[in-house]
Design a protein around this motif. Structure first.
Motif, PDB file in Angstrom:
ATOM      1  N   SER A 127      31.302  52.254 -12.945  1.00  0.00           N
ATOM      2  CA  SER A 127      30.980  53.679 -12.780  1.00  0.00           C
ATOM      3  C   SER A 127      31.340  54.455 -14.035  1.00  0.00           C
ATOM      4  CB  SER A 127      31.748  54.251 -11.584  1.00  0.00           C
ATOM      5  OG  SER A 127      31.171  53.814 -10.390  1.00  0.00           O
ATOM      6  N   PRO A 128      30.770  55.636 -14.210  1.00  0.00           N
ATOM      7  CA  PRO A 128      31.106  56.429 -15.399  1.00  0.00           C
ATOM      8  C   PRO A 128      32.605  56.710 -15.457  1.00  0.00           C
ATOM      9  CG  PRO A 128      29.259  57.407 -14.207  1.00  0.00           C
ATOM     10  CD  PRO A 128      29.804  56.324 -13.333  1.00  0.00           C
TER      11      PRO A 128
ATOM     12  N   ARG B 110      15.697  57.559 -11.555  1.00  0.00           N
ATOM     13  CA  ARG B 110      16.877  57.386 -12.408  1.00  0.00           C
ATOM     14  C   ARG B 110      18.146  57.128 -11.594  1.00  0.00           C
ATOM     15  NH1 ARG B 110      16.257  61.619 -17.503  1.00  0.00           N
ATOM     16  NH2 ARG B 110      14.084  61.117 -17.938  1.00  0.00           N
ATOM     17  N   PHE B 111      18.092  57.472 -10.309  1.00  0.00           N
ATOM     18  CA  PHE B 111      19.270  57.269  -9.459  1.00  0.00           C
ATOM     19  C   PHE B 111      19.277  55.897  -8.776  1.00  0.00           C
ATOM     20  CE2 PHE B 111      19.207  61.760 -10.051  1.00  0.00           C
ATOM     21  CZ  PHE B 111      20.521  62.198  -9.926  1.00  0.00           C
TER      22      PHE B 111
ATOM     23  N   HIS C 298      18.846  52.912 -10.286  1.00  0.00           N
ATOM     24  CA  HIS C 298      19.586  51.960 -11.115  1.00  0.00           C
ATOM     25  C   HIS C 298      20.228  52.734 -12.262  1.00  0.00           C
ATOM     26  CE1 HIS C 298      19.685  47.898 -13.484  1.00  0.00           C
ATOM     27  NE2 HIS C 298      20.844  48.501 -13.430  1.00  0.00           N
ATOM     28  N   PRO C 299      21.208  53.565 -11.957  1.00  0.00           N
ATOM     29  CA  PRO C 299      21.846  54.309 -13.047  1.00  0.00           C
ATOM     30  C   PRO C 299      22.538  53.345 -13.995  1.00  0.00           C
ATOM     31  CG  PRO C 299      23.074  54.565 -10.994  1.00  0.00           C
ATOM     32  CD  PRO C 299      21.806  53.844 -10.656  1.00  0.00           C
ATOM     33  N   PRO C 300      22.435  53.583 -15.299  1.00  0.00           N
ATOM     34  CA  PRO C 300      23.077  52.669 -16.240  1.00  0.00           C
ATOM     35  C   PRO C 300      24.566  52.517 -15.928  1.00  0.00           C
ATOM     36  CG  PRO C 300      21.728  54.293 -17.383  1.00  0.00           C
ATOM     37  CD  PRO C 300      21.796  54.721 -15.966  1.00  0.00           C
ATOM     38  N   MET C 301      25.053  51.305 -16.111  1.00  0.00           N
ATOM     39  CA  MET C 301      26.461  51.023 -15.802  1.00  0.00           C
ATOM     40  C   MET C 301      27.292  51.033 -17.085  1.00  0.00           C
ATOM     41  SD  MET C 301      25.467  47.956 -13.196  1.00  0.00           S
ATOM     42  CE  MET C 301      27.036  47.514 -12.461  1.00  0.00           C
ATOM     43  N   SER C 302      28.573  51.265 -16.919  1.00  0.00           N
ATOM     44  CA  SER C 302      29.467  51.289 -18.076  1.00  0.00           C
ATOM     45  C   SER C 302      29.738  49.856 -18.539  1.00  0.00           C
ATOM     46  CB  SER C 302      30.783  51.971 -17.703  1.00  0.00           C
ATOM     47  OG  SER C 302      30.527  53.307 -17.349  1.00  0.00           O
ATOM     48  N   ALA C 303      29.624  49.641 -19.839  1.00  0.00           N
ATOM     49  CA  ALA C 303      29.890  48.316 -20.415  1.00  0.00           C
ATOM     50  C   ALA C 303      31.362  47.953 -20.194  1.00  0.00           C
ATOM     51  CB  ALA C 303      29.568  48.333 -21.899  1.00  0.00           C
ATOM     52  N   PRO C 304      31.656  46.679 -19.977  1.00  0.00           N
ATOM     53  CA  PRO C 304      30.773  45.522 -20.058  1.00  0.00           C
ATOM     54  C   PRO C 304      30.090  45.175 -18.735  1.00  0.00           C
ATOM     55  CG  PRO C 304      32.991  44.744 -19.674  1.00  0.00           C
ATOM     56  CD  PRO C 304      33.058  46.256 -19.728  1.00  0.00           C
ATOM     57  N   TRP C 305      30.062  46.080 -17.787  1.00  0.00           N
ATOM     58  CA  TRP C 305      29.515  45.740 -16.467  1.00  0.00           C
ATOM     59  C   TRP C 305      28.028  45.993 -16.458  1.00  0.00           C
ATOM     60  CZ3 TRP C 305      33.226  42.987 -14.914  1.00  0.00           C
ATOM     61  CH2 TRP C 305      34.527  43.329 -15.286  1.00  0.00           C
ATOM     62  N   ARG C 306      27.291  45.094 -15.838  1.00  0.00           N
ATOM     63  CA  ARG C 306      25.832  45.188 -15.828  1.00  0.00           C
ATOM     64  C   ARG C 306      25.303  44.298 -14.712  1.00  0.00           C
ATOM     65  NH1 ARG C 306      27.389  41.314 -19.776  1.00  0.00           N
ATOM     66  NH2 ARG C 306      28.049  42.896 -21.243  1.00  0.00           N
TER      67      ARG C 306
ATOM     68  N   GLU D 298      29.501  56.555 -24.108  1.00  0.00           N
ATOM     69  CA  GLU D 298      29.034  56.010 -22.828  1.00  0.00           C
ATOM     70  C   GLU D 298      28.032  56.974 -22.178  1.00  0.00           C
ATOM     71  OE1 GLU D 298      32.344  54.635 -20.343  1.00  0.00           O
ATOM     72  OE2 GLU D 298      31.294  55.491 -18.633  1.00  0.00           O
TER      73      GLU D 298
ATOM     74  N   GLN E  71      24.058  56.238 -21.620  1.00  0.00           N
ATOM     75  CA  GLN E  71      23.506  56.229 -20.268  1.00  0.00           C
ATOM     76  C   GLN E  71      22.367  57.237 -20.131  1.00  0.00           C
ATOM     77  OE1 GLN E  71      27.015  56.475 -17.786  1.00  0.00           O
ATOM     78  NE2 GLN E  71      27.614  54.382 -18.279  1.00  0.00           N
TER      79      GLN E  71
ATOM     80  N   GLU F 238      19.418  55.590 -21.891  1.00  0.00           N
ATOM     81  CA  GLU F 238      18.891  54.502 -21.063  1.00  0.00           C
ATOM     82  C   GLU F 238      18.056  55.062 -19.912  1.00  0.00           C
ATOM     83  OE1 GLU F 238      22.123  51.794 -19.991  1.00  0.00           O
ATOM     84  OE2 GLU F 238      22.886  51.977 -22.019  1.00  0.00           O
TER      85      GLU F 238
ATOM     86  N   GLN G 106      24.736  46.801 -25.325  1.00  0.00           N
ATOM     87  CA  GLN G 106      24.290  46.682 -23.935  1.00  0.00           C
ATOM     88  C   GLN G 106      23.083  47.585 -23.672  1.00  0.00           C
ATOM     89  OE1 GLN G 106      27.169  45.911 -20.880  1.00  0.00           O
ATOM     90  NE2 GLN G 106      26.292  47.437 -19.505  1.00  0.00           N
TER      91      GLN G 106
END
Lengths: 418, 277
Positions: free
Chosen positions: A230-231, A406-407, A409-417, B132, B136, B139, B166
């Motif tokens: 999460s952010p 956009r909701f 598959h909101p981008p995840m915080s690295a390194p999680w994917r 970040e 995001q 992306e 990423q």
């Protein structure tokens, strides 16, 4: 600790049995469903997320199985140690990072009771490491996570069971079985049934409190790991320890806390385990960016016309779009009623333990759990976006609404994917 | 009306600290007023935002977010573009970084490619996790933003570097294949895994052997994830009709994942091979 079967490991057996190469003589007794499993056939167990529901979820996982706790994990290492000591002092090891726990090859079954923003990533990693999983509800934080979990468990043929069990009772209830058969038959066109969930979704209880100033991170807590996919946000205590439910970053309010309990059995009854709503209509005020809040009602309409409605009863007007009514045999022609009567009843649902032993899908398997979670996520997205949404349940995208997508598959915080 | 007056329509915490006294109609009207006020009102609103813990901006955050949400959806492109342009413009003002982070998160909801320059300015800024939020938002806008990630990657250090890498993978940037391969050989495990994952997202037959060789060198968590990526690549190739390459992946993994705790991988390979027939 290594649990070894008489002539082969459980993993060897599972691999061989799935390819049809196992001789009957080496089938362990637990797989054959013998009432007593010898100590030598113990499975290695672990709990990830040891606060709140954690201990109860772990106990639930062990039902029907002979499990020895070997590891416990929590971003608050004290909680992990406390649980490990309480269940298997001196033998169970405490971890702060679930990756180290999943690397162990002596753990077979994992119970996940972290806040929901971690459910998907840990479930996926556990399956990739060869573990079976019982995961607390709600299954996910957003819709794309659910599909990734389904695909991963399918890929490895691991057992997944969501931590809600109402559908098991429904699957033994004559009235529910009949409704299931009517809906599953496809004979009911233009279904006018509207199933209402009025109240009980703890809207105020799990509304978040905005504007709380950042606080000092406790020494024992790995805050970055807590935020995970999460952010990242500044630490404040209410983001953890149960009150996390009030933040969009981690759960999604009472809707997500209680919704899967309610709608998972409903979804089974009305044969919606493999699809989702196509139209979602909300009545809600503008949502806050961080915390969950008030809404009045949400209607989810499926392609066959069937509708689920949730009414908060804690804010705003009552639902008034259609009369509430159930499905019945009288909705069908006499000819079709006979067809329903001739249909076999659905297969009994398997508990997690039985599914592990038999290497079959559990009653609350990943696809069903994902579709039930989609009910909550679609409802919450309609509340957050404040508009009617059209959804394609096969492609799992909103139709003609790029901003809503956009909701999903909101981008995840690295390194999680995913 | 100025922004300070408009946002009074949004609630302040009531009993229990929650926003239970919210008035839907009043809030919707306020959103309309913010939009009618244009760039001037939006800048006033942005000026009401403060760093967490430095004052009360609950109503301002709520109002800005509600507006960012409500300019989205079908048939609102013109309104959304104007709002996003004005909102991105506030990133250039002198504001606390934590406030800029909040603005970036709102742009994630509503911005288009026209705002990518302003957003990308923070891709390498590790303060307050701006990198970040910037990544995001880009992306969310989509593959048209890959140039920004590509330009930022050589300059990014530490956490922003992994995030930018990423991001390139998330957006399936085919022009970065060499970057991904190179990253897959670095010392840092997370960089290596991000590189491999990115190659899987592109799903080229040319990376089959590279992925197998690289994954085979990993241990522990790295091996679990890298092996999973190989299987995902096989599925992607099979789905694209490239059965020969998919079979190569499955057969190689089946042959080389021989330890007892990798029996589930062999099982997945058998299943994958059966599905190819």
């Amino acid at each position: 600790m290594k649990k070894i079967l008489a002539k082969t490991t459980r993993r060897d057996f599972l691999a061989a049995s799935a390819t049809g190469a196992t001789a009957f003589t080496i089938v362990p007794r637990n797989v054959l469903g013998a009432p007593e499993v010898p100590p030598s056939e113990k499975l290695g167990g672990a709990l990830i997320g040891c606060g709140g529901r954690g201990p109860g979820t772990y106990s639930g996982m062990c039902k029907d199985l002979n499990v020895e706790l070997l590891a416990a994990c929590d971003v608050d290492i004290r909680k992990a140690q406390r649980f490990a000591d309480s269940r298997n002092k001196g033998k169970a090891k405490a971890y702060q990072d679930f990756r180290r726990l999943l690397e162990r090859d002596d753990i077979d079954v994992v119970s996940i009771a972290t806040p929901p923003h971690w459910h998907a990533s840990i479930s996926i990693a556990a399956a990739e490491a060869g573990k079976d999983v019982l995961c607390e509800k709600p299954m996910t934080r957003f819709i794309a996570e659910g599909r990734a979990v389904v695909n991963t468990f399918e890929r490895y043929d691991r057992v997944f069971q969501i931590g809600t069990f109402g559908r098991f009772g429904r699957s033994r209830d004559r009235g529910s079985i009949d409704k299931h058969k009517i809906m599953a038959s496809g004979l009911l066109k233009n279904c006018e049934a509207v199933r209402m969930k009025r109240g009980g979704l703890k809207i105020r209880q799990w509304s978040g409190r905005p504007g709380i100033p950042p606080q000092t991170i406790p020494d024992e807590l790995d805050w970055d790991l807590y935020c995970g996919p999460s952010p990242w946000k500044p630490y404040e205590g209410r983001r953890t320890g149960g009150t996390h439910r009030g933040y969009w970053d981690y759960e999604g309010g009472g809707m997500c806390d209680m919704g899967q309990h309610h709608f998972d059995p409903e979804q089974w009854t009305y044969a919606k385990d493999y699809t989702s709503a196509v139209e979602i209509t909300p009545f809600a005020p503008p949502a806050h960016p961080e915390v969950t809040g008030m809404w009045a009602w949400v209607e989810l309409k499926y392609a066959d016309g069937f509708r689920f409605v949730m009414e908060s009863t804690e804010w705003g007007p009552k639902y008034d779009q259609a009369p509430i009514r159930d499905v019945s045999m009288n909705d069908l022609s006499p000819e079709n009623q006979e067809k329903i009567k001739a249909m076999p009843d659905p297969e009994p649902l398997l508990s997690f333990g039985e599914a592990v032993k038999q290497r079959k899908k559990a009653g609350g398997h990943a696809e069903a759990a994902h579709r039930a979670a989609c009910i909550l996520h679609l409802a919450n997205l309609a509340i957050r976006l404040g508009r009617k949404l059209n959804y394609d349940p096969d492609k799992e995208v909103f139709v003609n609404d790029e901003e809503a997508n956009r909701f999903l598959h909101p981008p995840m915080s690295a390194p999680w994917r995913l | 009306m100025n922004a300070k007056d408009i946002i009074q329509a949004f609630p302040t915490p009531a009993s229990g600290g929650i926003l239970s006294t919210i008035d839907k109609e009043a809030c919707e009207k306020a959103v309309g007023q913010i939009l009618d006020g244009g760039e001037k009102t939006l800048r006033e609103l942005a000026n009401l935002l403060v760093e967490p813990g430095k004052g009360n901006d609950i109503q301002a955050r709520h109002a800005l977010h509600a507006t960012a949400i409500r300019v989205g959806g079908p048939a609102k492109a013109k309104q959304r573009k104007a709002f996003a342009k004005a909102l991105a413009g506030t990133l250039g003002d002198d504001r606390p970084k934590a406030v800029k982070g909040f603005i970036l998160r709102q742009l994630q909801i509503c911005a288009g490619n026209e705002q990518a320059d302003a957003i990308a300015a923070f891709l390498t800024d590790g303060d307050e996790h701006l990198h970040e939020y910037s990544a995001q938002a880009l992306e969310a806008i989509g593959p048209s933003t890959t140039d920004h990630f590509r330009k930022a990657y050589p300059k990014a250090k530490g956490a922003p570097r992994l995030t930018v890498l990423q991001g390139l993978g998330f957006l399936r940037d085919e022009k970065s294949v060499k970057v991904f391969r190179s990253a897959s050989k670095e010392k840092d495990l997370e960089i290596r895994l991000a590189g491999l994952w990115s190659l899987v997202r592109i799903a080229s037959t040319e990376d089959v052997q590279f992925l197998l060789d690289t994954a085979a060198k990993e241990e522990g968590w790295g091996r679990i994830k890298a092996t999973g990526y190989c299987l995902q690549l096989a599925e992607a190739l099979a789905g694209a009709g490239k059965k020969k390459e998919a079979a190569k992946l499955y057969q190689n993994l089946k042959k080389n994942r021989t330890s007892k705790n990798e029996s589930h991988v062999r099982l997945a390979c058998d299943k994958g091979l059966a599905n190819l027939k």
